[in-house]
Motif scaffolding. Structure first.
Motif, mmCIF file in Angstrom:
data_model
loop_
_atom_site.group_PDB
_atom_site.id
_atom_site.type_symbol
_atom_site.label_atom_id
_atom_site.label_comp_id
_atom_site.label_asym_id
_atom_site.label_seq_id
_atom_site.Cartn_x
_atom_site.Cartn_y
_atom_site.Cartn_z
ATOM 1 N N ILE A 132 9.133 9.805 3.441
ATOM 2 C CA ILE A 132 8.570 11.068 2.972
ATOM 3 C C ILE A 132 7.658 10.751 1.796
ATOM 4 C CG2 ILE A 132 9.082 13.354 2.018
ATOM 5 C CD1 ILE A 132 11.882 13.038 3.413
ATOM 6 N N GLU A 133 6.414 11.185 1.904
ATOM 7 C CA GLU A 133 5.378 10.840 0.938
ATOM 8 C C GLU A 133 5.290 9.311 0.856
ATOM 9 O OE1 GLU A 133 6.848 13.321 -2.400
ATOM 10 O OE2 GLU A 133 4.961 14.435 -2.183
ATOM 11 N N GLY A 134 4.945 8.780 -0.300
ATOM 12 C CA GLY A 134 4.904 7.329 -0.458
ATOM 13 C C GLY A 134 3.701 6.670 0.186
ATOM 14 N N LEU A 135 2.654 7.448 0.455
ATOM 15 C CA LEU A 135 1.446 6.872 1.030
ATOM 16 C C LEU A 135 0.540 6.344 -0.074
ATOM 17 C CD1 LEU A 135 0.787 9.504 3.856
ATOM 18 C CD2 LEU A 135 1.940 7.277 4.019
ATOM 19 N N GLU A 136 -0.557 5.746 0.306
ATOM 20 C CA GLU A 136 -1.427 5.042 -0.645
ATOM 21 C C GLU A 136 -1.823 5.897 -1.848
ATOM 22 O OE1 GLU A 136 -5.432 2.259 -0.607
ATOM 23 O OE2 GLU A 136 -4.907 3.393 1.192
ATOM 24 N N ASN A 137 -2.144 7.160 -1.623
ATOM 25 C CA ASN A 137 -2.611 8.011 -2.724
ATOM 26 C C ASN A 137 -1.504 8.814 -3.395
ATOM 27 O OD1 ASN A 137 -5.309 7.184 -2.499
ATOM 28 N ND2 ASN A 137 -5.596 8.564 -0.768
ATOM 29 N N ILE A 160 2.141 9.188 -5.634
ATOM 30 C CA ILE A 160 2.716 8.500 -6.803
ATOM 31 C C ILE A 160 4.228 8.350 -6.677
ATOM 32 C CG2 ILE A 160 0.857 9.110 -8.404
ATOM 33 C CD1 ILE A 160 2.773 11.330 -9.478
ATOM 34 N N LYS A 161 4.801 9.024 -5.646
ATOM 35 C CA LYS A 161 6.234 8.896 -5.408
ATOM 36 C C LYS A 161 6.494 9.038 -3.918
ATOM 37 C CE LYS A 161 7.267 13.788 -6.279
ATOM 38 N NZ LYS A 161 7.731 14.202 -4.967
ATOM 39 N N GLY A 162 7.664 8.565 -3.510
ATOM 40 C CA GLY A 162 8.039 8.685 -2.112
ATOM 41 C C GLY A 162 9.486 8.275 -1.921
ATOM 42 N N THR A 163 10.024 8.632 -0.760
ATOM 43 C CA THR A 163 11.377 8.207 -0.423
ATOM 44 C C THR A 163 11.359 7.567 0.959
ATOM 45 O OG1 THR A 163 11.958 10.368 0.503
ATOM 46 C CG2 THR A 163 12.530 9.990 -1.798
ATOM 47 N N VAL A 164 12.207 6.569 1.125
ATOM 48 C CA VAL A 164 12.340 5.872 2.407
ATOM 49 C C VAL A 164 13.835 5.778 2.707
ATOM 50 C CG1 VAL A 164 11.885 3.765 3.711
ATOM 51 C CG2 VAL A 164 10.232 4.531 1.983
ATOM 52 N N GLU A 165 14.217 6.283 3.882
ATOM 53 C CA GLU A 165 15.602 6.154 4.328
ATOM 54 C C GLU A 165 15.673 4.973 5.285
ATOM 55 O OE1 GLU A 165 19.205 8.649 6.507
ATOM 56 O OE2 GLU A 165 17.180 9.489 6.501
ATOM 57 N N PHE A 166 16.654 4.108 5.065
ATOM 58 C CA PHE A 166 16.761 2.911 5.894
ATOM 59 C C PHE A 166 18.210 2.511 6.097
ATOM 60 C CE2 PHE A 166 16.828 1.313 1.590
ATOM 61 C CZ PHE A 166 17.786 0.315 1.633
ATOM 62 N N LYS A 167 18.400 1.639 7.087
ATOM 63 C CA LYS A 167 19.675 0.956 7.300
ATOM 64 C C LYS A 167 19.380 -0.538 7.339
ATOM 65 C CE LYS A 167 22.228 4.476 9.873
ATOM 66 N NZ LYS A 167 22.907 4.767 11.151
ATOM 67 N N ALA A 168 20.100 -1.293 6.523
ATOM 68 C CA ALA A 168 19.985 -2.750 6.503
ATOM 69 C C ALA A 168 21.315 -3.318 6.989
ATOM 70 C CB ALA A 168 19.670 -3.248 5.099
ATOM 71 N N PHE A 169 21.277 -4.038 8.090
ATOM 72 C CA PHE A 169 22.487 -4.588 8.696
ATOM 73 C C PHE A 169 22.642 -6.060 8.330
ATOM 74 C CE2 PHE A 169 21.206 -1.008 11.265
ATOM 75 C CZ PHE A 169 22.402 -0.356 11.531
ATOM 76 N N TYR A 170 23.884 -6.440 8.033
ATOM 77 C CA TYR A 170 24.182 -7.832 7.699
ATOM 78 C C TYR A 170 25.596 -8.163 8.151
ATOM 79 C CZ TYR A 170 26.469 -5.685 3.661
ATOM 80 O OH TYR A 170 27.266 -4.914 2.851
ATOM 81 N N PHE A 171 25.860 -9.439 8.261
ATOM 82 C CA PHE A 171 27.152 -9.944 8.714
ATOM 83 C C PHE A 171 27.858 -10.548 7.514
ATOM 84 C CE2 PHE A 171 29.901 -12.896 11.176
ATOM 85 C CZ PHE A 171 30.419 -11.980 12.092
ATOM 86 N N GLU A 172 29.062 -10.054 7.205
ATOM 87 C CA GLU A 172 29.831 -10.552 6.060
ATOM 88 C C GLU A 172 31.316 -10.461 6.395
ATOM 89 O OE1 GLU A 172 29.735 -9.934 1.266
ATOM 90 O OE2 GLU A 172 29.672 -8.119 2.461
ATOM 91 N N VAL A 186 0.825 -1.211 0.000
ATOM 92 C CA VAL A 186 0.000 0.000 0.000
ATOM 93 C C VAL A 186 0.857 1.258 0.000
ATOM 94 C CG1 VAL A 186 -1.768 1.265 1.303
ATOM 95 C CG2 VAL A 186 -1.889 -1.230 1.136
ATOM 96 N N THR A 187 2.026 1.201 0.647
ATOM 97 C CA THR A 187 2.901 2.363 0.736
ATOM 98 C C THR A 187 4.296 2.022 0.201
ATOM 99 O OG1 THR A 187 3.741 1.813 2.935
ATOM 100 C CG2 THR A 187 1.696 3.121 2.841
ATOM 101 N N ALA A 188 5.075 3.064 -0.045
ATOM 102 C CA ALA A 188 6.463 2.861 -0.467
ATOM 103 C C ALA A 188 7.236 2.113 0.619
ATOM 104 C CB ALA A 188 7.122 4.203 -0.772
ATOM 105 N N GLU A 189 6.952 2.423 1.882
ATOM 106 C CA GLU A 189 7.634 1.717 2.973
ATOM 107 C C GLU A 189 7.284 0.231 2.972
ATOM 108 O OE1 GLU A 189 7.892 1.462 7.828
ATOM 109 O OE2 GLU A 189 7.286 3.384 6.952
ATOM 110 N N ASP A 190 6.015 -0.095 2.700
ATOM 111 C CA ASP A 190 5.634 -1.510 2.598
ATOM 112 C C ASP A 190 6.486 -2.208 1.542
ATOM 113 O OD1 ASP A 190 3.559 -1.155 4.456
ATOM 114 O OD2 ASP A 190 1.991 -1.061 2.913
ATOM 115 N N LEU A 191 6.641 -1.561 0.390
ATOM 116 C CA LEU A 191 7.415 -2.178 -0.688
ATOM 117 C C LEU A 191 8.884 -2.302 -0.284
ATOM 118 C CD1 LEU A 191 7.009 -3.148 -3.750
ATOM 119 C CD2 LEU A 191 8.647 -1.314 -4.116
#
Length: 128
Positions: A83-88, A90-102, A27-32
């Protein structure tokens, strides 16, 4: 109950699996974005390609992306902002950190990602 890979307080079957089966359920950019993180954890290359905008989709790199996703141990996802990216929208941005062990150390992907709707559903466009 185990939390979904994406960090939400629901099981994978009641969270990202629903979106993996039908991308229209994001439904949202964050969901995706969260569903893409889960797809990396599961090394689901088909979903990673489907959820990537057609103009920036790395089809030739699919095998190497899947191989890399399988080669690391995923730790957690932190969503920092949306920022934005809600159901209605058409664009949005999501800032995230993805942590992994390598290679015996914790690594982090810190990205501000751009998402837009293509064919009526959210897709990842690329890093802002």
């Amino acid at each position: 109950m185990n939390k979904c890979h994406c960090g939400r307080e629901r099981s994978y079957d009641n969270c990202c699996a629903i979106i993996h089966k039908s991308i229209l359920k994001a439904v949202t950019a964050e969901d995706l974005m969260r569903s893409r993180y889960s797809a990396f954890v599961l090394a689901d290359g088909n979903y990673l390609m489907k959820s990537h905008h057609s103009s920036t989709r790395p089809l030739k790199e699919k095998k190497s992306i899947v191989a890399w996703a399988k080669s690391v141990n995923w730790i957690r996802l932190e969503v920092l902002s949306a920022i934005e990216g809600l159901e209605n929208d058409i664009k949005g941005t999501v800032e995230f950190k993805a942590f992994y062990f390598e290679n015996n150390k914790v690594e982090c992907i810190h990205e501000n990602s751009s998402f837009i709707k293509e064919n009526g559903h959210w897709v990842y466009l690329g890093e802002v």
